[in-house]
Design an enzyme around this catalytic site. Structure first.
Site, PDB file in Angstrom:
ATOM      1  N   LYS A 187      -6.508  24.000   8.151  1.00  0.00           N
ATOM      2  CA  LYS A 187      -6.809  22.720   7.485  1.00  0.00           C
ATOM      3  C   LYS A 187      -5.906  22.525   6.258  1.00  0.00           C
ATOM      4  O   LYS A 187      -5.350  21.449   6.037  1.00  0.00           O
ATOM      5  CB  LYS A 187      -8.293  22.728   7.091  1.00  0.00           C
ATOM      6  N   GLY A 247       0.825  -1.207   0.000  1.00  0.00           N
ATOM      7  CA  GLY A 247       0.000   0.000   0.000  1.00  0.00           C
ATOM      8  C   GLY A 247       0.852   1.246   0.000  1.00  0.00           C
ATOM      9  O   GLY A 247       1.791   1.366   0.786  1.00  0.00           O
ATOM     10  N   GLU A 260     -17.585  16.984   5.350  1.00  0.00           N
ATOM     11  CA  GLU A 260     -16.669  17.639   4.405  1.00  0.00           C
ATOM     12  C   GLU A 260     -17.216  17.546   2.979  1.00  0.00           C
ATOM     13  O   GLU A 260     -17.109  18.489   2.191  1.00  0.00           O
ATOM     14  CB  GLU A 260     -15.270  17.018   4.500  1.00  0.00           C
ATOM     15  N   GLY A 265      -0.439   4.391   0.432  1.00  0.00           N
ATOM     16  CA  GLY A 265      -1.183   5.510   1.023  1.00  0.00           C
ATOM     17  C   GLY A 265      -0.268   6.230   2.006  1.00  0.00           C
ATOM     18  O   GLY A 265       0.956   6.090   1.946  1.00  0.00           O
ATOM     19  N   ASP A 291      -5.203   2.551   8.570  1.00  0.00           N
ATOM     20  CA  ASP A 291      -6.595   2.102   8.691  1.00  0.00           C
ATOM     21  C   ASP A 291      -6.730   0.605   8.946  1.00  0.00           C
ATOM     22  O   ASP A 291      -7.817   0.137   9.281  1.00  0.00           O
ATOM     23  CB  ASP A 291      -7.365   2.444   7.413  1.00  0.00           C
ATOM     24  N   VAL A 351      -2.809  -6.938  -4.174  1.00  0.00           N
ATOM     25  CA  VAL A 351      -2.408  -7.925  -3.166  1.00  0.00           C
ATOM     26  C   VAL A 351      -3.611  -8.842  -2.915  1.00  0.00           C
ATOM     27  O   VAL A 351      -4.697  -8.367  -2.572  1.00  0.00           O
ATOM     28  CB  VAL A 351      -2.000  -7.229  -1.842  1.00  0.00           C
TER      29      VAL A 351
HETATM   30  P1  NAD Z   1     -17.512   7.921  10.819  1.00  0.00           P
HETATM   31  O1  NAD Z   1     -17.625   6.553  11.361  1.00  0.00           O
HETATM   32  O2  NAD Z   1     -16.660   8.901  11.531  1.00  0.00           O
HETATM   33  O3  NAD Z   1     -18.976   8.567  10.690  1.00  0.00           O
HETATM   34  C1  NAD Z   1     -20.046   7.827  10.172  1.00  0.00           C
HETATM   35  C2  NAD Z   1     -21.375   8.525  10.489  1.00  0.00           C
HETATM   36  O4  NAD Z   1     -22.396   7.739   9.878  1.00  0.00           O
HETATM   37  C3  NAD Z   1     -21.663   8.606  11.983  1.00  0.00           C
HETATM   38  O5  NAD Z   1     -22.067   9.925  12.296  1.00  0.00           O
HETATM   39  C4  NAD Z   1     -22.820   7.611  12.171  1.00  0.00           C
HETATM   40  O6  NAD Z   1     -23.776   8.043  13.132  1.00  0.00           O
HETATM   41  C5  NAD Z   1     -23.467   7.565  10.780  1.00  0.00           C
HETATM   42  N1  NAD Z   1     -24.120   6.299  10.501  1.00  0.00           N
HETATM   43  C6  NAD Z   1     -23.583   5.046  10.551  1.00  0.00           C
HETATM   44  N2  NAD Z   1     -24.516   4.121  10.226  1.00  0.00           N
HETATM   45  C7  NAD Z   1     -25.669   4.797   9.964  1.00  0.00           C
HETATM   46  C8  NAD Z   1     -26.966   4.423   9.564  1.00  0.00           C
HETATM   47  N3  NAD Z   1     -27.315   3.156   9.368  1.00  0.00           N
HETATM   48  N4  NAD Z   1     -27.892   5.381   9.392  1.00  0.00           N
HETATM   49  C9  NAD Z   1     -27.586   6.666   9.566  1.00  0.00           C
HETATM   50  N5  NAD Z   1     -26.376   7.094   9.923  1.00  0.00           N
HETATM   51  C10 NAD Z   1     -25.412   6.175  10.127  1.00  0.00           C
HETATM   52  O7  NAD Z   1     -17.040   7.719   9.295  1.00  0.00           O
HETATM   53  P2  NAD Z   1     -16.294   8.720   8.288  1.00  0.00           P
HETATM   54  O8  NAD Z   1     -16.882  10.077   8.342  1.00  0.00           O
HETATM   55  O9  NAD Z   1     -16.263   8.024   6.973  1.00  0.00           O
HETATM   56  O10 NAD Z   1     -14.817   8.818   8.858  1.00  0.00           O
HETATM   57  C11 NAD Z   1     -13.990   7.646   8.906  1.00  0.00           C
HETATM   58  C12 NAD Z   1     -12.707   7.964   9.678  1.00  0.00           C
HETATM   59  O11 NAD Z   1     -11.910   8.911   8.946  1.00  0.00           O
HETATM   60  C13 NAD Z   1     -12.998   8.591  11.033  1.00  0.00           C
HETATM   61  O12 NAD Z   1     -12.077   8.111  11.953  1.00  0.00           O
HETATM   62  C14 NAD Z   1     -12.789  10.067  10.794  1.00  0.00           C
HETATM   63  O13 NAD Z   1     -12.392  10.775  11.956  1.00  0.00           O
HETATM   64  C15 NAD Z   1     -11.689  10.062   9.731  1.00  0.00           C
HETATM   65  N6  NAD Z   1     -11.789  11.273   8.888  1.00  0.00           N
HETATM   66  C16 NAD Z   1     -11.104  12.373   9.313  1.00  0.00           C
HETATM   67  C17 NAD Z   1     -11.186  13.545   8.574  1.00  0.00           C
HETATM   68  C18 NAD Z   1     -10.423  14.777   9.055  1.00  0.00           C
HETATM   69  O14 NAD Z   1      -9.560  14.646   9.940  1.00  0.00           O
HETATM   70  N7  NAD Z   1     -10.709  15.962   8.538  1.00  0.00           N
HETATM   71  C19 NAD Z   1     -11.975  13.611   7.414  1.00  0.00           C
HETATM   72  C20 NAD Z   1     -12.680  12.459   7.013  1.00  0.00           C
HETATM   73  C21 NAD Z   1     -12.582  11.295   7.774  1.00  0.00           C
END
Ligand code: NAD
Length: 406
Positions: free
Chosen positions: A379, A8, A166, A10, A301, A78
């Site tokens: 950011k 990977g 975002e 990444g 991840d 992979v």
């Molecule tokens: P997440 O798990 O953080 O959020 C998922 C959201 O989907 C939650 O609010 C949850 O309540 C909702 N959800 C889940 N199942 C659901 C359902 N059946 N019905 C309705 N809502 C539902 O996922 P993500 O936003 O993809 O982020 C993944 C990881 O990447 C996290 O650790 C996050 O902190 C990180 N991330 C960080 C940044 C940053 O630092 N700027 C940006 C993007 C992602």
């Protein structure tokens, strides 16, 4: 000579290679495997999905940062790691043997088995998927000119974690462009975000979380909370509302663009390789290796690292992936040189900032809340730092975010 295979390219994988190239010049043979010829900034996928940036702006060729005297790059998929035989099985090449393997295959979108989510919504976990979202939105807007169907103008984002928020901000930035394609006013483009939680952004205090939610509302993003999504049908999100009895009719939101951002899991290759994991994340040892396999490092991840309070693993971010990679390179260097290994891995987050469109953001950086336009600068600086750490000055100058003034 010891063989290090890194899976990977990444944040975690590429940073490990960059650091090993510096620390073990001429002392190890590195093989890096990735299915793409490029590294991409996963933190910027929403910019590609919304059509605000071309994919070329968030990626660079992996070869740009490799030292060909030390590192061989294999572009391939992979299939699995045979942990007992210490080999990596690839789709189109002979198996690779290793002394140390760094498993950094990233994340995939998680549907949690929700009916129809895979078939009827669009995930945003890699560049191809982000481009597919952009093309889908474009096609819907163009179709509207013929159909006059308001569902063509509706973009629904399922899940209001950082990815969903975002993306909603970036899509709101794209509204004027979509409206021109469809031949409508920008306010006719409807953006919906749907989430199961009562309170969004649980990682922030109430004030900061409210600020983030209000930023989206000001951009005319409609937010539905306490909506537990149960099924996705073509063009329809079905959810159970707060207090609804089991078996009560589900609520519906219709729209022809449904994007799935309800969470991620580690690479499915973790399970294929027989490693014990939860949602594709292996609970790492103190040296970031898989339990009972001290030669297999799990990074980014594909790994779970517990903070000292031991409640839940640190969230997966580019920042922690880069920090883990730094540690892994140090640990491998010590083992190859025969010096004492570093102490247990520890992590101190510098903070988390989420963007809401190009000029607004909010979050916590270096222990302080940051909001609005200054936060958007923070950011972009955070993203530039990640780019510098993987791609070096050349990629930073070519692909960095320096659009700080508006
Ligand atoms: P997440 O798990 O953080 O959020 C998922 C959201 O989907 C939650 O609010 C949850 O309540 C909702 N959800 C889940 N199942 C659901 C359902 N059946 N019905 C309705 N809502 C539902 O996922 P993500 O936003 O993809 O982020 C993944 C990881 O990447 C996290 O650790 C996050 O902190 C990180 N991330 C960080 C940044 C940053 O630092 N700027 C940006 C993007 C992602």
């Amino acid at each position: 000579m010891k063989k290090v295979v890194v899976l990977g390219a990444g944040y975690g994988g590429l940073k490990t290679v960059v650091e090993l190239q510096k620390k073990l010049r001429g002392e190890v043979a590195i093989t890096l495997v990735d299915q793409n010829s490029y590294h991409y900034e996963a933190t910027d996928l929403h910019e590609v999905a919304s059509g605000n940036l071309p994919a070329s702006k968030i990626l660079f060729p992996i070869a740009d940062v490799l030292d060909p005297k030390m590192t061989t790059f294999i572009q391939d998929h992979v299939d699995k790691v045979d942990i007992e035989k210490k080999t990596v099985e690839l789709a189109k090449h002979e198996p690779l043997s290793y002394d140390y393997c760094v498993f950094a295959l990233g994340f995939v979108s998680e549907t949690f088995g929700i009916k129809g989510a895979e078939e009827n919504s669009l995930p945003m976990a890699n560049v191809d998927q982000a481009e597919a979202i952009r093309d889908h939105i474009t096609a819907q807007m163009k179709d509207y000119r013929q159909t006059k169907d308001e569902n063509n103008l509706k973009i629904i984002i399922c899940g209001a974690g950082f990815s969903g928020i975002e993306l909603a901000g970036a899509v709101a930035d794209g509204r004027k462009r979509y409206a021109e394609l469809a031949g409508v006013r920008p306010d006719q483009i409807k953006i919906e975000i749907v989430d199961a939680s009562k309170r969004l952004l649980p990682m922030f205090d109430d004030k900061l979380a409210d600020y983030g939610v209000n930023l989206l509302k000001k951009l005319d993003v409609n937010i539905t909370t306490e909506a537990l999504i149960q099924e996705i049908q073509p063009g329809v999100v079905l959810y159970k509302g707060a207090g609804d009895e089991d078996g009560a009719p589900l609520h519906k939101i219709s729209g022809n663009t449904i994007i799935w951002t309800t969470g991620v899991s580690g690479s499915p290759i973790v399970a294929e390789s027989g490693l014990q994991a939860r949602r594709g994340r292996v609970m790492d040892s103190a040296h970031l290796t898989a339990p009972d396999h001290d030669e297999v490092y799990m990074v980014g991840d594909d790994a779970a690292v517990m903070p000292p309070d031991g409640k839940r693993p640190y969230p997966t971010t580019a920042q922690i992936a880069l920090s883990m990679a730094n540690y892994v390179a140090k640990d491998i260097a010590a083992r190859v040189k025969g010096t004492s290994r570093p102490g247990a891995y520890t992590y101190k987050s510098l903070g988390t900032v989420a963007s809401v469109g190009n000029t607004r953001a909010f979050g916590v950086a270096m222990g302080h809340s940051t909001k609005g336009y200054p936060a958007s600068v923070v950011k972009k600086m955070i993203m530039n730092k990640s780019l510098l750490e993987t791609g070096g000055v050349k990629e930073l100058l070519a692909k960095g975010r320096f659009d700080l003034y508006h």
